[in-house]
Design a protein around this motif. Structure first.
Motif: not given
Lengths: 313, 313
Positions: B136-143
């Motif tokens: 994936d080009r964009f992640q969601q890595l808040e965790k």
């Protein structure tokens, strides 16, 4: 295999105090037949569907007793059960329950396609008061006429030919309490059914919220709690001018995105139908509202450790 | 004495990765000045207002470190604090916090009219994942980039010249969790402030919810939780196309009836202002949502006793 359940919301117009049980039941059977004719397998009726909303008066003795069902089904409601079984349609209905021990609850049941009762619920969030308000023509005496429900919020599985949805029931005011929805959602709820009788305005002439804002609140509660719990929701009114006191309509069928897919246009008897794809709940349950991945219950303790609000100094 | 607080929602357009801190701070100060010029005493900025939403990338080392504030205030943000103190305006702002011990949180503070920090909150409901999704080009890595907030949901009193409102803070995804609002409401909350960065669509080209439904969800969460908790709510976006990834707008100021009194019309820097009568919360707190009179916590145990959903057999 797709799990698509066609559901009907059977909004009812008012039941006047003077209406016979037979007349009310005939209207309910007509709504049931219309819903079945449209292919619905589950029909959702309102709270206290068999009677007027009697907690608006201070009553006692025989006059009060007549409003309660001492068993379910019973001869006074049997024609509805019989017709539903013939049509192979299940239903949710709210009624005033009196147990053999004399306990009284504001209850609801869901029946299956064979006419048997598959689940029962007793209203937890009773509004109103025990004692009448002096000088008021209209009361709200649910806390006088009913005990607080003792069932908790027990999710149950609907029949296989409905797609075996995990279901929850609420009654009226319960739907405004996010705790109630969440307890069901923590049991995997995919479909909430709830009937209500909600005042459209202050029947005693006070200047509190008008019909528009009260209808907005009712719909907002259904939409938001459906979304935040990734569940279908069917919320069904008894509506209109009942014995001089106005009730909102605004019955809705809401999808797990919180989007209204069907909405009542009248304040009378009216059938809404929608095809509810139960697997539409998955997106929310597996991502945004994946409880196992995201909830932090150690920070929610106040929800069970206190009842009222405790403001800071 | 009326308790009317004029509040501004300072929606921000995107902060690009290449934007200097000085340029971002200049925009924030311009928003602050516009809000103060309109008479606002409290200005609400978004989550992670000083930077781009960097959890969308897998980063490490110095590049990642630059996004965190190691103290608050600090020289990189001091001009905002100075200008706010000069104007006598308090603000809510979200930022990435790194403690002296190396803990990292997605935090927010509220400052008073004298520029001092009166309360701090660390985001409890972190979305996304620890490990990047392959390809994936964009992640969601808040965790990955933040620990779960350890503050709980601590209500606090705003300054006397704001009418001493009982306030709560949330950050972004928290606003979709009714538990968070309820814990604050159980402390008498009259005003919720929350900033967010919410994806407008799947930046990797997937076919999940579009911008319209995501904006609807954001506004629905603000309206419904304001209503069900009888509180004012101010929800403020960082919006627009940020480094190739779209963020919703939809900043709103919502009254305790759940009615929107001001709503952003753009996806850029935009100030909304509303006079918020804190005593409008009383109707809900004393009647429909009189917790002491109506809540039944013995039936809410699952909310704290389990994390994930546990469906019936």
């Amino acid at each position: 295999m797709p799990r698509i359940l066609r559901i009907a919301a059977a909004q009812m117009g008012p039941n006047q105090r003077a209406d016979s049980r037979e007349a009310i039941l005939a209207r309910m059977i007509a709504l049931l037949e219309e819903a079945a004719g449209k292919g619905a397998k589950l029909v959702v009726f309102p709270e206290l569907a068999f009677t007027t909303f009697f907690p608006r008066w201070l009553l006692e003795g025989e006059e009060l007793d007549q409003y309660y069902e001492t068993s379910m089904p019973n001869p006074r409601v049997q024609p509805l059960f019989d017709r539903a079984r013939e049509l192979g349609v299940g239903f949710y209905v709210g009624y005033a329950e009196k147990t053999p021990e004399g306990q009284r609850f504001n209850s609801a049941i869901t029946t299956g396609p064979d006419g048997s009762i598959i689940a029962k619920y007793r209203k937890v969030h009773l509004p109103g008061s025990v004692e009448p308000r002096a000088g008021d023509r209209f009361q709200q005496l649910e806390k006088r006429y009913f005990e607080y429900g003792d069932t908790g919020f027990p999710a149950f599985r609907g029949p296989g030919d409905w797609g075996a949805p995990v279901m929850g029931m609420l009654v009226c005011n319960d739907r405004r309490w996010p705790e109630a929805w969440r307890v069901y959602a923590l049991q995997g709820m995919e479909l909430m059914v709830v009937g209500y009788n909600s005042a459209a305005y202050d029947p005693n002439g006070g200047s509190t919220e008008n019909e528009e804002i009260r209808t907005f609140h009712s719909i907002l509660a259904a939409q938001s709690n459906a979304y935040m719990n990734a569940t279908w929701a069917v919320a069904v009114a008894k509506a209109g001018n009942e014995d001089g006191s106005g009730l909102i309509g605004g019955s809705v069928i809401v999808d797990p995105n919180g989007v209204i897919v069907a909405q009542a246009q009248t304040l009378g008897d009216e059938v809404l139908v929608a095809d509810c794809d139960l697997d539409l709940t998955r997106q929310g349950k597996e991502k945004m509202f994946n409880f196992a991945a995201h909830r932090q219950p150690q920070h929610y303790r106040r929800i069970v450790d206190q009842v009222g609000a405790e403001p800071p100094a």
